[in-house]
Design an enzyme around this catalytic site. Structure first.
Site, PDB file in Angstrom:
ATOM      1  CB  CYS A 152      -0.629  -4.683  -0.339  1.00  0.00           C
ATOM      2  SG  CYS A 152       1.169  -4.751  -0.254  1.00  0.00           S
ATOM      3  CE  LYS A 167      -0.279   0.703   3.651  1.00  0.00           C
ATOM      4  NZ  LYS A 167      -1.670   1.097   3.380  1.00  0.00           N
ATOM      5  CG  HIS A 180      -2.064   1.418  -0.542  1.00  0.00           C
ATOM      6  ND1 HIS A 180      -2.428   0.345   0.258  1.00  0.00           N
ATOM      7  CD2 HIS A 180      -0.895   1.060  -1.124  1.00  0.00           C
ATOM      8  CE1 HIS A 180      -1.519  -0.614   0.150  1.00  0.00           C
ATOM      9  NE2 HIS A 180      -0.574  -0.198  -0.676  1.00  0.00           N
ATOM     10  CG  PHE A 232       4.375  -6.197  -4.224  1.00  0.00           C
ATOM     11  CD1 PHE A 232       4.617  -4.874  -4.551  1.00  0.00           C
ATOM     12  CD2 PHE A 232       5.225  -6.798  -3.306  1.00  0.00           C
ATOM     13  CE1 PHE A 232       5.674  -4.169  -4.000  1.00  0.00           C
ATOM     14  CE2 PHE A 232       6.283  -6.116  -2.737  1.00  0.00           C
ATOM     15  CZ  PHE A 232       6.510  -4.804  -3.087  1.00  0.00           C
ATOM     16  CD  GLU A 258      -3.672   5.949  -2.505  1.00  0.00           C
ATOM     17  OE1 GLU A 258      -4.678   5.598  -1.869  1.00  0.00           O
ATOM     18  OE2 GLU A 258      -2.503   5.920  -2.007  1.00  0.00           O
ATOM     19  CG  HIS A 296       2.899  -1.506   3.645  1.00  0.00           C
ATOM     20  ND1 HIS A 296       1.812  -2.349   3.725  1.00  0.00           N
ATOM     21  CD2 HIS A 296       3.099  -1.292   2.317  1.00  0.00           C
ATOM     22  CE1 HIS A 296       1.386  -2.628   2.514  1.00  0.00           C
ATOM     23  NE2 HIS A 296       2.151  -1.991   1.642  1.00  0.00           N
TER      24      HIS A 296
END
Length: 427
Positions: free
Chosen positions: A176, A349, A317, A413, A328, A354
């Site tokens: 990502c 998003k 994010h 990830f 976050e 995403h």
């Protein structure tokens, strides 16, 4: 004797986009400004048996949608790239790259130009089809181009070939964070004098049967809103139950400020600071303490030469997953302290899903356009705020604002974290 010179300022002079809303940066901006959702129920392939049946893919495109440029040779019989063999990700990357290149007033074959792109999946759509042909059709339909078209490293090559750019041509594939890392790397090439201009950004087209099924099996995608797709991506909302798989390409032209001003280019913003860290914790889950997320954000702000209280907008994010959004939010509060309550932010998003390795580029595009138009876009579907997410996420409505600096977070990830700070540039 050494002479410490001030770092060269890197600026953005071109921007191109292909998003779930269609072609072009203007269409992208109008949609996110107005809080539109690009999520819909998938009809292109069978999602029966999948927990998540909605996504935010880009619309159907073809080589005819590639912007024309002076000096093009797509129609030349000697042109060997064969654009009809593009993967979907390569196609949208080329379209967005050429829009950015035109926007910046650059030429086909610009000397000293490099390409640095971030992508998580590359031509995964081609790979899936070819594996099906191999296992089901016994290989009768497998193309001899199956491997070169599907590998992630081909992404930058197709852009370089399309624009005849003969500098470095690199792909960063970091999950990502791929495109935020690519943009940070591109800026470092310019500051170090290793390129005169860099075309950078990210592209992914991962809405495929295999990816949809795989993420559903991981239980990380939204499953409670299959009948109301536009409500499925809901960062920071108490009812969020996973992310929506998205697609898109967002590309930028970066150059040193002195070069841009010498040629009279329009300057959108500057790339001021970049920080990247790794939790070294887990292949899928972020470390709950957020220590390395905090460090990445702090590094980006410190390297920008700005104080934390100069940040006026945050593109989170904000994936719409329970752990991610809460951690976050807590990390931003830790870094910004009391200023966190005064900073408006949003997650694009909520509108585009995403887009995997293109996430960072989508966030940067959102922040750049927010600075340019002096308007901060909303986080949609935020109707029941989660107490663990207690900041100003611009719920459901955007807001006019003039800000001097924006923070863009990207978390991925493999425990990867990156952050970028962009700044307003006076004419």
């Amino acid at each position: 004797m050494t002479c410490d010179l001030p770092p060269r300022r890197v600026v953005i002079t071109g921007l191109g986009a292909v998003s779930p809303f269609g072609l072009g940066r203007d269409r992208f901006w109008c949609a996110i400004r107005d809080g539109q959702s690009g999520t819909r129920r998938m009809e292109e392939f069978d999602t029966q048996g999948m927990a998540c049946q909605v996504a935010a893919p880009v619309p159907a495109l073809s080589i005819d949608d590639v912007p024309e440029m002076a000096g093009d040779d797509f129609a030349d019989p000697g042109y060997r790239a064969d654009p009809k063999r593009y993967s979907r990700a390569a196609l949208i990357a080329v379209i967005a790259a050429r829009e950015a290149w035109l926007d910046a007033g650059q030429r086909i074959g610009e000397p000293g130009a490099a390409v640095v792109i971030g992508s998580g999946g590359g031509g995964i759509d081609v790979g899936e089809r070819q594996y099906y042909d191999y296992f089901v059709e016994r290989g009768r339909k497998v193309s001899p181009y199956a491997i070169p078209v599907s590998i992630v490293g081909m992404m930058s090559s197709e852009v370089s070939i399309s624009l005849r750019l003969r500098g470095a041509s690199h792909v960063l594939s970091c999950g990502c964070t791929s495109s935020s890392d690519a943009i940070g790397y591109a800026a470092s090439l310019l500051r170090g004098g290793e390129a005169d201009v860099v075309l950078t950004g990210g592209a992914d087209a991962c809405v495929t049967p295999g990816m949809m099924f795989g993420f559903s099996r991981m239980r990380v995608t939204a499953s409670a809103f299959n009948d109301t797709p536009a409500m499925a991506s809901r960062p920071f909302d108490r009812r969020r139950d996973g992310f929506v798989l998205g697609e898109g390409a967002w590309m930028f032209v970066l150059e040193r400020e002195e070069r841009a001003r010498a040629r009279g280019a329009r300057i959108y913003a500057s790339i001021d600071g970049y920080g990247a860290t790794c939790d070294a914790y887990h292949r899928v889950q972020m470390a709950p303490d957020g220590e390395q997320i905090i460090r990445a954000i702090a590094l980006a702000i410190e390297r920008s030469g700005r104080a934390a209280d100069e940040i006026g907008y945050i593109n989170y994010h904000g994936t719409s997953t329970q752990l991610n959004d809460a951690v976050e939010s807590r990390c931003v509060r830790t870094v910004l302290g009391g200023h966190a309550d005064r900073v408006a932010g949003s997650s694009v998003k909520s509108m585009i899903g995403h887009p995997q390795g293109a996430s960072g580029a989508a966030g940067i595009a959102t922040a750049v356009l927010a600075l340019t138009h002096e308007y901060l876009p909303p986080t949609i579907n935020l109707t029941d705020p989660d107490p663990a997410c207690d900041l100003d996420y611009l719920p459901n409505e955007g807001r006019p604002a003039r800000v001097d600096a924006a923070l863009c977070n990207c978390l991925g990830f493999g425990s990867k974290n990156s952050a970028l700070v962009i700044g307003r540039v006076d004419a």
